[in-house]
Design a protein around this motif. Structure first.
Motif, short mmCIF file in Angstrom:
data_model
loop_
_atom_site.label_atom_id
_atom_site.label_comp_id
_atom_site.label_asym_id
_atom_site.label_seq_id
_atom_site.Cartn_x
_atom_site.Cartn_y
_atom_site.Cartn_z
N TYR A 263 16.01 2.45 -62.06
CA TYR A 263 16.00 2.03 -60.66
C TYR A 263 17.28 2.44 -59.93
O TYR A 263 17.25 2.78 -58.75
CB TYR A 263 15.80 0.52 -60.56
N GLU A 264 18.40 2.40 -60.63
CA GLU A 264 19.67 2.75 -60.01
C GLU A 264 19.77 4.25 -59.70
O GLU A 264 20.63 4.66 -58.94
CB GLU A 264 20.84 2.38 -60.92
N PHE A 265 18.89 5.02 -60.31
CA PHE A 265 18.97 6.47 -60.16
C PHE A 265 18.01 7.01 -59.10
O PHE A 265 17.86 8.22 -58.95
CB PHE A 265 18.72 7.15 -61.51
N GLU A 266 17.36 6.11 -58.37
CA GLU A 266 16.47 6.51 -57.29
C GLU A 266 17.29 7.07 -56.12
O GLU A 266 18.48 6.79 -55.98
CB GLU A 266 15.65 5.32 -56.79
N GLY A 267 16.64 7.84 -55.27
CA GLY A 267 17.27 8.29 -54.03
C GLY A 267 18.51 9.13 -54.26
O GLY A 267 18.61 9.93 -55.19
N LEU A 268 19.51 8.94 -53.39
CA LEU A 268 20.74 9.73 -53.45
C LEU A 268 21.62 9.35 -54.64
O LEU A 268 22.35 10.19 -55.18
CB LEU A 268 21.54 9.58 -52.15
N SER A 269 21.63 8.07 -55.02
CA SER A 269 22.43 7.60 -56.18
C SER A 269 23.90 7.98 -56.08
O SER A 269 24.52 8.35 -57.09
CB SER A 269 21.86 8.14 -57.50
N THR A 270 24.48 7.88 -54.89
CA THR A 270 25.87 8.30 -54.73
C THR A 270 26.86 7.38 -55.45
O THR A 270 28.04 7.72 -55.56
CB THR A 270 26.25 8.39 -53.24
N TRP A 271 26.38 6.25 -55.97
CA TRP A 271 27.24 5.39 -56.76
C TRP A 271 27.73 6.13 -58.00
O TRP A 271 28.80 5.81 -58.54
CB TRP A 271 26.49 4.10 -57.18
N LEU A 272 26.97 7.13 -58.45
CA LEU A 272 27.38 7.92 -59.61
C LEU A 272 28.68 8.68 -59.33
O LEU A 272 29.51 8.86 -60.23
CB LEU A 272 26.28 8.91 -59.98
N ILE A 273 28.85 9.12 -58.10
CA ILE A 273 30.09 9.81 -57.73
C ILE A 273 31.25 8.83 -57.76
O ILE A 273 32.31 9.12 -58.34
CB ILE A 273 29.95 10.45 -56.33
N ASP A 274 31.06 7.65 -57.18
CA ASP A 274 32.11 6.61 -57.20
C ASP A 274 32.48 6.26 -58.63
O ASP A 274 33.67 6.16 -58.97
CB ASP A 274 31.62 5.35 -56.47
N SER A 275 31.47 6.08 -59.47
CA SER A 275 31.71 5.70 -60.87
C SER A 275 32.41 6.81 -61.63
O SER A 275 33.26 6.55 -62.49
CB SER A 275 30.39 5.34 -61.55
N GLY A 276 32.06 8.05 -61.33
CA GLY A 276 32.71 9.17 -61.99
C GLY A 276 34.20 9.21 -61.67
O GLY A 276 35.04 9.43 -62.56
N PHE A 277 34.54 8.99 -60.42
CA PHE A 277 35.95 9.04 -60.01
C PHE A 277 36.75 7.85 -60.56
O PHE A 277 37.94 7.99 -60.81
CB PHE A 277 36.05 9.11 -58.49
N SER A 278 36.09 6.71 -60.74
CA SER A 278 36.79 5.55 -61.27
C SER A 278 36.79 5.54 -62.80
O SER A 278 37.52 4.77 -63.43
CB SER A 278 36.14 4.26 -60.76
N GLY A 279 35.98 6.38 -63.41
CA GLY A 279 35.88 6.43 -64.87
C GLY A 279 34.92 5.41 -65.44
O GLY A 279 34.80 5.27 -66.66
N ASP A 280 34.21 4.70 -64.57
CA ASP A 280 33.27 3.66 -65.02
C ASP A 280 31.89 4.29 -65.22
O ASP A 280 30.93 3.99 -64.50
CB ASP A 280 33.22 2.54 -63.98
#
Length: 409
Positions: A263-280
């Motif tokens: 469900y979190e991977f639907e749509g744009l999923s730009t949270w993945l970019i935030d998480s990548g930069f924070s290392g989370d």
């Protein structure tokens, strides 16, 4: 006089594209909020899939060629129906409303390409002038949608031919990208930025990790591009009726989301970019996003590839940073631009994108990542219409002058 007319047309395209980009981005923001508020909207996925297939088969004509048709209109004289702009806008919004994993660049480029072809016809431009205007339209679309006018300038010049920059379009792509972005930002669109927390000096260890990471970024770009082509080819070969094909392929997307809880991977999923930069982030995140996007776009849903490529690259880079004890935000930044750059075969745009988004301090790393990932993907990419102007390797000289989709593999 002709140059003056072309500049006027470029400004007209830029203003209109800037406004459309703002409306488009606001629309995506709205439907994303709706989908987050009403999770059961994902059950619309099969309905949207069938509606997309029916509408494009009945009214789309050649619009289902998408970005490839826009690229072809630069390479040769082809008819680009203006309805492409309307259809891709509507059905990309519906894709995001229902939860399909897609981006926004493809839609913007199709709108920009269709718009410039229409304006070129209105002003009775010859093909050699219209092709420049189309490249400017591509730049306008990319620059305004992502808030990256420098990268947008080079994207329009670079994306149609592999190994070639169309310098004749430089001033028009520059005007188009910067003017469109100015209009979009003037309307109130604010693009989210990310920061590289620290850039280490180049050492043997850092260089080794960046080289290995860049190879992985190219591999993921290759998997993404080949995955979409394979899924489309599989459905096209085995399910001849386009409505049945849409029912089955869109149902697969829905089932994969539900069964694997994506469900979190639907749509744009730009949270993945935030998480990548924070290392989370972990190594499974980019893989999940890649699979869901390949299934979505392979099923024929409308939307772009670039934002998912950003997601995959940033999350992959951040995960590698965690494993190697190198600043995650540095590898997330390199991954974000290089997975995109490899899949689109645009290494110069990749470097400019890094400068645009993260500044110039890490330029040596951008260059290493861009060039390595560019060669790793080989003669593959998400735009099958790209013509190979300069083959990447000596043993691939036979591909010169051939489009990616026509290579005998």
């Amino acid at each position: 006089m002709r140059n003056f007319k072309l500049i006027i047309c470029t400004f007209i395209v830029s203003i209109i594209m800037g406004i459309i980009s703002a409306i488009f981005l606001k629309s995506l923001e709205l439907v994303t909020t709706l989908r987050d508020s009403f999770p059961y909207l994902i059950f619309l996925i099969p309905i949207v899939g069938v509606l997309t297939a029916y509408t494009y088969s009945k009214y789309g004509k050649v619009s289902n060629r998408g970005n490839n048709l826009i690229i072809e209109s630069v390479q040769k004289e082809v008819k680009v129906p203006f309805r492409m702009a309307i259809l891709t806008f509507i059905f990309t919004v519906l894709t995001h409303l229902s939860g399909g994993s897609a981006g926004r660049e493809g839609t913007a480029v199709q709108i920009g390409g269709a718009l410039t072809n229409k304006i070129g016809d209105i002003f009775k431009l010859e093909h050699k002038e219209k092709r420049i205007l189309v490249m400017a339209g591509i730049s306008s679309a990319f620059g305004s949608v992502f808030g990256t006018p420098l990268a947008g300038t080079f994207f329009g010049m670079e994306v149609c031919f592999i190994g070639n920059l169309s310098y004749e379009a430089m001033i028009y792509c520059f005007i188009g990208s910067y003017a469109a972005n100015f209009v979009t930002e003037s309307i109130g669109i604010n693009h989210v930025g990310h920061i590289i927390k620290s850039v280490p000096n180049i050492s043997l260890y850092t260089l080794l990790i960046v080289i290995i990471s860049s190879i992985l970024f190219g591999i993921f770009g290759r998997l993404f591009a080949k995955g979409i082509h394979l899924v489309k080819g599989f459905y096209g070969k085995n399910i001849k009726n386009n409505i049945n094909r849409a029912i089955i392929s869109s149902s697969v997307v829905l089932l994969v989301i539900i069964i694997f809880k994506l469900y979190e991977f639907e749509g744009l999923s730009t949270w993945l970019i935030d998480s990548g930069f924070s290392g989370d982030v972990n190594m499974l995140d980019p893989i999940k996003k890649l699979i869901l996007t390949v299934l979505t776009l392979g099923a024929g849903f409308q939307g772009g590839e670039v934002t998912p490529l950003f997601d995959i690259g940033a999350s992959l880079g951040g995960a590698i940073g965690n494993l190697t004890n190198i600043e995650p935000s540095l590898l997330a930044a390199i991954g974000m631009i290089c997975v995109f750059g490899s899949a689109t075969n645009t290494p110069i745009t990749t470097i400019m994108l890094g400068i645009n988004l993260f500044g110039s301090e890490a330029v040596p790393y951008y260059i290493i990542g861009a060039f390595i990932s560019y060669y790793v993907i080989g003669h593959n990419g998400i735009y099958g219409a790209q013509i190979i102007n300069t083959p990447k390797l000596k043993n691939l000289e036979k591909h010169k002058g051939i489009s990616l989709e026509n290579i005998d593999r």
